[in-house]
Design an enzyme around this catalytic site. Structure first.
Site, PDB file in Angstrom:
ATOM      1  N   ASP A  44       0.595  -0.996   0.087  1.00  7.88           N
ATOM      2  CA  ASP A  44       0.048   0.299   0.106  1.00  7.88           C
ATOM      3  C   ASP A  44       0.841   0.810  -0.018  1.00  7.88           C
ATOM      4  OD1 ASP A  44      -2.562  -1.274   0.790  1.00  7.88           O
ATOM      5  OD2 ASP A  44      -1.433  -1.791   2.251  1.00  7.88           O
ATOM      6  N   ASP A  63      -0.503   2.812   4.990  1.00  8.52           N
ATOM      7  CA  ASP A  63      -1.074   2.143   5.738  1.00  8.52           C
ATOM      8  C   ASP A  63      -1.335   2.368   7.395  1.00  8.52           C
ATOM      9  OD1 ASP A  63      -2.298  -0.325   6.385  1.00  8.52           O
ATOM     10  OD2 ASP A  63      -1.080  -1.767   5.552  1.00  8.52           O
ATOM     11  N   LYS A  68      -4.797   3.007   3.076  1.00 12.41           N
ATOM     12  CA  LYS A  68      -5.521   2.092   3.807  1.00 12.41           C
ATOM     13  C   LYS A  68      -5.965   2.889   5.739  1.00 12.41           C
ATOM     14  CE  LYS A  68      -4.185  -2.767   3.957  1.00 12.41           C
ATOM     15  NZ  LYS A  68      -3.576  -3.525   3.607  1.00 12.41           N
ATOM     16  N   ALA A  97     -16.958  29.605  -1.221  1.00 10.90           N
ATOM     17  CA  ALA A  97     -17.121  27.964  -0.444  1.00 10.90           C
ATOM     18  C   ALA A  97     -16.138  27.409  -1.126  1.00 10.90           C
ATOM     19  CB  ALA A  97     -18.506  27.457  -0.781  1.00 10.90           C
TER      20      ALA A  97
HETATM   21 CA    CA Z   1      -0.153  -2.922   3.834  1.00 12.31          CA
HETATM   22 CA    CA Z   2     -13.544  27.624  -4.064  1.00 12.29          CA
END
Ligand code: CA
Ligand code: CA
Length: 441
Positions: A233, A236, A270, A433
């Site tokens: 990954d 993780d 993860k 925003a």
């Molecule tokens: Ca991993």
């Molecule tokens: Ca904006």
């Protein structure tokens, strides 16, 4: 003239760092037995420098290749062989600094360190108040054929800073934390790490960054780090007993070799998980992780994944593109008896585009706070919303101060309907925003 001298004098007095802080130097041409550690008489190793430093001191590491060998293993603890054991702590306000000399690139080549039946750590940092900066670690090995892992940087201390480190083209995890609080991992890169030795070379343990603190290990933050082509990954934090924060980090192409051969798990982020059965290590209070302003692209499995966590996390302003599933919120129920659709998650201002299978999966929207995302708003995400979809920009060199490169990849185009469609969740923004995704227009 007099005035000038006076000014320079005043400048020196005011900007003198720690009054008795000392500076030492390490160079590939140095010598640990006869040199003093000065710039003209440098040490050869960080371990020699550690013998003389005190809180507040700085060790500058000069450019060049440090080809490490097995004679330099400084500690063997049970199954571990540690090359650099940094066990001397600084103090609050007086860190011990191990820094690349400004403008220079020291490279620690670990490819010759492969002791039999040992897990290898290039740097094991058990001390606290330490700041490592600008070091590169390559070629860290795995020598065990069964389940195992090696690590480039391993943290057990508190209040450490890992900055502008680069861990690549090895078999080890780039950075790994199992203990410690209030550590900052800043502007680091972990890439092309693939354990092709253990367990038939499936690469199932080489994450870019692993963070798995025990109870009490609060306040660990990953900021502006990148992880790509790691065989498992990108980031993780399975079995983390405390909240881990991922802020402005990028994870892409994890779970693959550079030829896109399928290897390990392949998640970008993860975020948590405790396995499928409750055991004594499961904390009473399940932490909510924070994943904000992150980018996940082309990871084999999920871009953003809650990995059977028995509870939710905070997912703010993330962008996901071409992952297997972009946002997979799969949870475990509190009794650990079965997997259930995600609950207690907060997802806001996230942007999902062209997942390979699903934009989102396993979200129980009646039990989560999921609003103001591209997948919950009446907006349509298309190619024309982005300035560029050229993923190669993600590996561009960092800026001189180590910060992420300026890119146009997945930046929103002028007039695009994803601008100002988010909601104010306390971060600064431009326009009326916040926008959707990791990059404010
Ligand atoms: Ca991993
Ligand atoms: Ca904006």
């Amino acid at each position: 003239m007099k005035r000038q001298i006076l000014f320079i004098f005043a400048f020196c007095v005011i900007f003198q760092p720690e009054s008795n802080a000392k500076t030492y130097f390490v160079a590939p041409t140095g010598n640990d037995s006869i040199n003093s550690g000065s710039i003209s008489s440098p040490f050869a190793s960080i371990m020699r420098a550690q013998q003389v430093v005190e809180a507040g001191d700085t060790v500058y590491i000069r450019a060049g290749k440090y080809l490490m060998n097995e004679n330099q293993i400084s500690s063997v603890q049970r199954i571990w062989a540690v090359v650099h054991l940094l066990n001397k702590s600084g103090q609050e306000g007086k860190r011990i600094n191990y820094w690349a000399y400004p403008g220079e690139k020291p490279v620690f080549d670990m490819s010759n360190v492969k002791p039999e039946n040992k897990r290898i750590m290039a740097f094991d940092v058990t001390g606290s108040w330490i700041h490592l900066k600008g070091l590169e670690v390559i070629g860290t090995q795995v020598s065990i054929l069964t389940h195992t892992q090696s690590e480039c940087f391993h943290n057990e201390g508190n209040h450490n800073i890992y900055e502008q480190l680069s861990m690549h083209d090895g078999q080890a995890i780039g950075f790994y934390l199992i203990k410690g609080s209030d550590n900052l991992i800043l502007n680091c890169d972990a890439y092309r790490n693939y354990d092709f030795t253990s367990e038939g070379g499936k690469g199932g343990n080489s994450d870019g960054f692993g963070c798995h603190p025990q109870p009490g290990g609060t306040g660990n933050i990953f900021r502006a780090c990148r992880a790509w082509f790691n065989s498992d990954d990108g980031f993780d934090c399975i079995r983390a007993a405390e909240t881990v924060t991922f802020d402005h980090c990028w994870a892409f192409d994890n779970g693959y070799s550079t030829e896109f051969k399928s290897l390990g798990d392949g998640n970008g982020f993860k975020a948590g998980g405790w396995g499928l059965r409750k055991d004594f290590r499961v904390p009473e209070k399940i932490p909510m992780h924070i994943i904000e302003f992150c980018l996940a692209v082309g990871n084999k499995a999920n871009g953003f994944y809650s990995n059977h966590q028995p509870g939710g996390s905070y997912w703010y302003n993330n962008t996901a593109y071409q992952n297997g599933t972009n946002f997979n919120m799969l949870n475990r129920n509190a009794e650990f008896s079965e997997d259930v659709p995600g609950y207690n998650h907060v997802l806001k201002n996230n942007l999902s585009f062209e997942a390979r299978t699903f934009d989102t999966q396993h979200i129980d929207s009646t039990k989560c706070d999921v609003t103001y995302n591209s997948f919950t708003l009446p907006v349509k995400v298309s190619k024309s919303d982005f300035v560029s979809l050229d993923q190669s920009q993600l590996t561009a060199p960092r800026k001189a101060d180590g910060s992420l490169p300026d890119i146009t990849f997945m930046k929103l185009k002028k007039g695009c309907d994803l601008i100002d469609k988010g909601t104010d969740i306390g971060f600064s923004y431009k326009g009326k925003a916040p926008d959707l995704g990791a990059f404010e227009y």
